[in-house]
Design an enzyme around this catalytic site. Sequence first.
Site, PDB file in Angstrom:
ATOM      1  N   GLY A 104      -9.668  -2.229   3.448  1.00 38.43           N
ATOM      2  CA  GLY A 104      -8.480  -2.855   2.862  1.00 38.43           C
ATOM      3  C   GLY A 104      -8.280  -2.050   1.596  1.00 38.43           C
ATOM      4  O   GLY A 104      -9.142  -2.061   0.745  1.00 38.43           O
ATOM      5  N   THR A 105      -7.198  -1.366   1.451  1.00 37.09           N
ATOM      6  CA  THR A 105      -7.213  -0.139   0.651  1.00 37.09           C
ATOM      7  C   THR A 105      -5.921   0.091  -0.094  1.00 37.09           C
ATOM      8  O   THR A 105      -4.916  -0.546   0.179  1.00 37.09           O
ATOM      9  CB  THR A 105      -7.376   1.019   1.666  1.00 37.09           C
ATOM     10  OG1 THR A 105      -8.683   0.980   2.144  1.00 37.09           O
ATOM     11  CG2 THR A 105      -7.074   2.359   1.073  1.00 37.09           C
TER      12      THR A 105
END
Lengths: 277, 223
Positions: free
Chosen positions: B23-24
């Site tokens: 999750g970036t």
Amino acid sequence: MASVSVCQYRPGGFSFENCKRNALLEADINKLGFSSPAARKTGTTICGVVYKDGVVLGADTRATEGMVVADKNCSKIHYISPNIYCCGAGTAADTEMTTQIISSNLELHSLSTGRLPRVTTANRMLKQMLFRYQGYIGAALVLGGVDCNGPHLYSIYPHGSTDKLPYVTMGSGSLAAMAVFEDRYRPNMEEEEAKRLVRDAIAAGIFNDLGSGSNIDLCVITKGNVDYLRPHDMANKKGVRTGSYRYKHGTTGVLTKAVTPLNLEVVEESVQTMDTS
Amino acid sequence: IVSTFNNYNDLYPDWTQREVSTGTTIMAVEFEGGVVIGADSRTTTGAYIANRVTDKLTPIHERIFCCRSGSAADTQAIADAVTYQLGFHSIELDEAPLVQTAASLFREMCYRYREELMAGIIVAGWDPRRGGQVYTVPVGGMMTRQPVSVGGSGSSYIYGYVDSNYRAGMSKEECLKFTAEALTLAMERDGSSGGVVRLAVISEQGVERQVILGNQLPKFSTV
């Protein structure tokens, strides 16, 4: 190109049909009011640390089946090659078989190349196999070893992702162990300090996580030498009972005694010697 | 699906139920003579941070990198496969591969297996033919070239910042500052992004990498 792997590559990819069947069976069983047997999991604390001369791997020794301890002293640090060992958390069968398959293939590969296997090779083989099975093989591993390029430590997740780090923890007790590491890890520690750190991290998992328990196993890998310390620390020795329930003969008085001999005659006698060579 | 005995607690790293995801926030910017790429360093399993110092800027070739977002396992596997294919192609060609070729390989894989994969990738690099280029291959497998591209869960929070602050013809230093600030803002607001900011500049001279640690990140309002 000749393949030296034990694993036969099946063209057409893995068939996930059985997964659908299992889901249907599970639903049917639940409808009848029963529950299917839970796979034995190593609800676990495993960890590893890179120190000055190599890596130290640690693991607890409890294997659980649901809420019952199935094995109080199971071995979670698996042999991969003389210089590489792997701790396994998740489904016990999956970690055992996966590490054995990769160990076997790595030995063949090592004979083919004529070199000591590298940790990164083991990592590649493990991640490619786990990715192929899309997470259905529930094996979360901490892989560590020393090769020609120095000490290496990897964490490998069931879906096939890996991280290369100086310290890693896995399993249900990983949060407790990681707290210890984040507090006390330093780069280039001495061996005694590294062993103490790993021991304390596993102990944190054992005493604060219900899925981990019993003893602490350690594996210290350096260039040219492996110390497999099982057990390194018996943190949970079974207590000694203070009293005894043995009653003396004659405590219970005998009122009557009736003896009936049974007439048994030998009908047939056959002897089969066992080959115990 | 196998259910564990502790799945009521979302803080527990339950990797049998939750896949590891990056999750970036990832970003890439073209400038005259090369590209600047950047990413945060957080990988999560549910609410637990599995790796707080991840390197999401993965080298595919000497002057071609990819920024990975989505499932960690999927993007690592895709990147490994494309690295192999591109290396083979480059040896056959006896030439440095084009960034477009790398992007095409990513697109082929991401589109063909779109139902099975969850991968949002930004391919960026420098080649002698077209200079610095950024290609984005989001979930689903489309491929398009953009002068600036952002991706990942944190990108939603910085589209406004990027659209208003990007100018064509920025210098390398301006691009670095722009990227670092955008990533910092995203990391501030997105729970699945955080850690350190990793940057890389790819140009004819090669690749320069840098890390901006937590306390060195640019500061915005103190609200």
